[in-house]
Every structure is written in structure tokens, then in C-alpha cells.
Scaffold this motif. Structure first.
Motif, short mmCIF file in Angstrom:
data_model
loop_
_atom_site.label_atom_id
_atom_site.label_comp_id
_atom_site.label_asym_id
_atom_site.label_seq_id
_atom_site.Cartn_x
_atom_site.Cartn_y
_atom_site.Cartn_z
N PHE A 46 0.82 -1.20 0.00
CA PHE A 46 0.00 0.00 0.00
C PHE A 46 0.85 1.25 0.00
O PHE A 46 1.98 1.26 0.51
CB PHE A 46 -0.92 0.02 1.23
N THR A 47 0.31 2.31 -0.54
CA THR A 47 0.95 3.61 -0.45
C THR A 47 0.75 4.17 0.95
O THR A 47 -0.09 3.67 1.73
CB THR A 47 0.34 4.57 -1.47
N GLU A 48 1.49 5.22 1.28
CA GLU A 48 1.31 5.86 2.59
C GLU A 48 -0.11 6.37 2.76
O GLU A 48 -0.71 6.26 3.83
CB GLU A 48 2.32 7.00 2.76
N ALA A 49 -0.67 6.93 1.68
CA ALA A 49 -2.04 7.43 1.75
C ALA A 49 -3.02 6.30 2.02
O ALA A 49 -3.99 6.47 2.78
CB ALA A 49 -2.40 8.15 0.45
N ASP B 115 -2.74 5.36 5.64
CA ASP B 115 -3.38 6.39 6.47
C ASP B 115 -4.90 6.26 6.46
O ASP B 115 -5.57 6.64 7.42
CB ASP B 115 -2.98 7.79 5.99
N SER B 116 -5.44 5.72 5.37
CA SER B 116 -6.89 5.54 5.27
C SER B 116 -7.36 4.20 5.85
O SER B 116 -8.54 3.85 5.74
CB SER B 116 -7.33 5.63 3.81
N ASP B 117 -6.41 3.44 6.45
CA ASP B 117 -6.70 2.14 7.08
C ASP B 117 -7.07 1.05 6.07
O ASP B 117 -7.65 0.03 6.45
CB ASP B 117 -7.82 2.27 8.13
N LEU B 118 -6.74 1.27 4.79
CA LEU B 118 -7.06 0.26 3.79
C LEU B 118 -6.34 -1.06 4.08
O LEU B 118 -6.89 -2.14 3.89
CB LEU B 118 -6.69 0.76 2.39
N GLY B 119 -5.10 -0.97 4.58
CA GLY B 119 -4.34 -2.18 4.86
C GLY B 119 -4.98 -3.06 5.91
O GLY B 119 -4.75 -4.28 5.93
N ASP B 120 -5.80 -2.48 6.79
CA ASP B 120 -6.46 -3.28 7.82
C ASP B 120 -7.53 -4.19 7.25
O ASP B 120 -8.05 -5.06 7.96
CB ASP B 120 -7.09 -2.35 8.86
N LEU C 15 -9.09 -3.65 -3.67
CA LEU C 15 -9.51 -3.52 -2.28
C LEU C 15 -10.09 -2.13 -2.03
O LEU C 15 -9.46 -1.11 -2.33
CB LEU C 15 -8.33 -3.77 -1.36
N GLY C 16 -11.31 -2.12 -1.49
CA GLY C 16 -11.99 -0.86 -1.24
C GLY C 16 -12.66 -0.27 -2.47
O GLY C 16 -13.32 0.77 -2.39
N ARG C 17 -12.49 -0.94 -3.61
CA ARG C 17 -13.07 -0.45 -4.87
C ARG C 17 -13.89 -1.56 -5.54
O ARG C 17 -14.05 -1.59 -6.76
CB ARG C 17 -11.96 0.00 -5.83
N GLU C 18 -14.39 -2.48 -4.74
CA GLU C 18 -15.00 -3.68 -5.28
C GLU C 18 -16.17 -3.40 -6.22
O GLU C 18 -16.28 -4.04 -7.29
CB GLU C 18 -15.45 -4.61 -4.14
N ALA C 19 -17.05 -2.49 -5.86
CA ALA C 19 -18.21 -2.21 -6.71
C ALA C 19 -17.79 -1.66 -8.06
O ALA C 19 -18.30 -2.07 -9.11
CB ALA C 19 -19.16 -1.25 -6.00
N ASP C 20 -16.85 -0.74 -8.05
CA ASP C 20 -16.38 -0.14 -9.30
C ASP C 20 -15.66 -1.17 -10.17
O ASP C 20 -15.89 -1.24 -11.39
CB ASP C 20 -15.46 1.03 -9.00
#
Length: 271
Positions: A158-161, A164-169, A245-250
Motif C-alpha cells: 500500500f501507499t502511505e495514503a 493512512d486511510s486504514d485500507l491495509g487493515d 480492495l476498497g473499490r470492489e463495486a467499481d
């Protein structure tokens, strides 16, 4: 009997065909669950690499999973025992395996997430992969402290951004693969090279790749798009190594549109 031990099935409507899901290194296939939920019109199967003890075993598991698309006793199959066309969706290591299957004629279509045709690269190809020495260090590190190796690898996903958005969790926890399976996956990444086979893969291919991927750099997406005869590239701006990840619908909408277009063009060509 063998397929029942290595292939997880999720029943779907199956009207548009079957998707075989091949996960990335160290990941269980449940990383795809939210994306699969967005695609209920497909039947879903997957390969399980958690206990694979060699690169050859991983290839065999992949091929057996693809063959399991034919199942005469499944109530949602057609009269010939098929779940319709077979799409193979591979992420990272799974994408490399998907290309191997497509080169053998096992796929009607490919969906490749953050994939590459060759993972290890020379210094002058740093924009397309990692040096072999780094992968060898990972293999050595697994024998000392596998948690450190897996954690560091995930950090690079993941990128730092995105961190920071907790996507990695949102990723499944470490530890689902055995240590031999982790080593086998890294050996496969070191040695497999599908680059010479790309021009012979005639099925349609949807490439989904993050522009900020630090594991399979975006340069390999351009390489795949230029070398595969029927590829379409979807760039995900600012995304790292997990572009779905986090973009599943799109992503599901893009996959559906892409596959419908190819299915319609095949139908038009047949009449």
C-alpha cells in the motif's frame, strides 16, 4: 476427489460463466470475498495454495481447479456439465499462474490484478520488477522469522495514503500459508517467465493495475498491454498493489461491462 480437497466453491447463479480466483503470495482466497459478492451472476471457484510445498504443486493445483469447471453432478451446470465460459482472475502471483493457464488454452478470458509475466528483473528493468537477490533474501528470512518477512511485504502493498486511510487493515491476517508454501511461491516468482508466451494468449484480458504499485510496478502493466493481443488496461490512479480492495463495486462494474462486450461480440460474430 482431489479437486474437492483443493478447490473451494461458492455457488452463484452461473449465468455468465465461472470465475476461478487465484490469490497473491501469502494470501487466502477470502481476500476476494467482497469482490465476488458484487458478481452474483457468476459461479465462483478458487485454488488453495496454503499447503503447497513446491512451485510444481502450485501449478498442478491451478490446473486442477480450472478443470473442475466441468462437473457433471452439479445442479447449476448445463447439460454438458459446464458452468459456461471460464474466466481466470489472478492477483500478483495468481496473475502469473493465470497467464500460465491461459498459455495452455485453459481460459476463455483473464482478469489480472497487479500482475506480471516475470517478477524478477535486472537492474535496467527496475521499473518492471524486483531484483532476484531481494527475493532470495525473503526466502532466507522465512527460515528465521516469517512474520517479519510477511509484515514487510504487506507494508509494500500500500501507499502511505492508503495506510493512512486504514485500507491495509482490510487484508486477512498473516499466517494462513505454511512456510513451505511461502517458499514455493517465492521460488515460482523467481523462476517463471511468461513473457515469450504472451503473444500466443488469444483470449480477452482485463488488466487492473495501480499506478503506485511498489511490488509489480506500473511498467509491467504497460508491458502486458503491449504484448497481449486482446488486452484492455484499467489504471487505478494512486493505488498500490491491491487495486481491487476498497473499490470492489467499481471494479465489478468494469469487469461486467468488459465481459459483456466480449460476449456480445462473440455472439454477433457467430450469426
Amino acid at each position: 476427489m482431489m479437486a474437492s480437497k483443493i478447490v473451494k466453491k461458492q455457488q452463484g447463479a452461473g449465468a455468465k460463466g465461472t470465475i476461478l480466483w487465484l490469490p497473491g503470495w501469502s494470501m487466502p482466497d477470502r481476500v476476494f470475498d467482497r469482490l465476488r459478492e458484487q458478481l452474483p451472476e457468476f459461479h465462483h471457484i478458487s485454488a488453495d495454495y496454503r499447503d503447497a510445498d513446491s512451485p510444481e504443486r502450485m501449478l498442478l493445483l491451478s490446473e486442477t481447479a480450472a478443470e473442475s469447471n466441468r462437473s457433471a453432478d452439479d445442479s447449476i451446470c448445463d447439460s454438458n456439465g459446464f458452468h459456461g465460459p471460464l474466466l481466470i482472475a489472478g492477483w500478483s502471483l495468481g496473475g502469473l499462474l493465470a497467464l500460465k493457464l491461459a498459455a495452455k488454452g485453459c481460459a476463455d478470458g483473464l482478469v489480472l490484478f497487479a500482475a506480471t509475466a516475470r517478477f524478477t528483473r535486472s537492474k535496467d528493468e527496475a521499473d518492471r520488477g524486483w531484483p532476484d537477490a531481494y527475493v532470495r533474501q525473503m526466502i532466507k528470512g522465512l527460515m528465521n522469522d516469517r512474520q517479519v518477512v510477511e509484515t514487510k511485504f504487506r507494508r509494500n502493498m500500500f501507499t502511505e495514503a492508503e495506510w493512512d486511510s486504514d485500507l491495509g487493515d482490510s487484508l486477512p491476517h498473516n499466517g494462513s500459508w505454511t512456510t513451505p508454501a511461502l517458499m514455493a511461491g517465492l521460488q515460482l516468482l523467481r523462476n517463471e517467465d511468461c513473457l515469450p508466451e504472451l503473444p500466443e494468449i488469444k483470449c480477452p484480458v482485463l488488466l487492473v493495475h495501480g499506478t503506485a504499485d511498489m511490488i509489480c510496478p506500473y511498467g509491467v502493466a504497460s508491458e502486458l498491454a503491449a504484448s497481449l493481443p486482446r488486452a484492455e488496461l484499467v489504471a487505478v490512479p494512486g493505488s498500490g498493489h491491491v487495486p481491487f480492495l476498497g473499490r470492489e463495486a467499481d471494479i465489478a462494474d468494469k469487469l461486467r461491462r468488459w465481459w459483456d462486450e466480449h460476449q456480445n461480440s462473440c455472439y454477433s460474430a457467430s450469426i
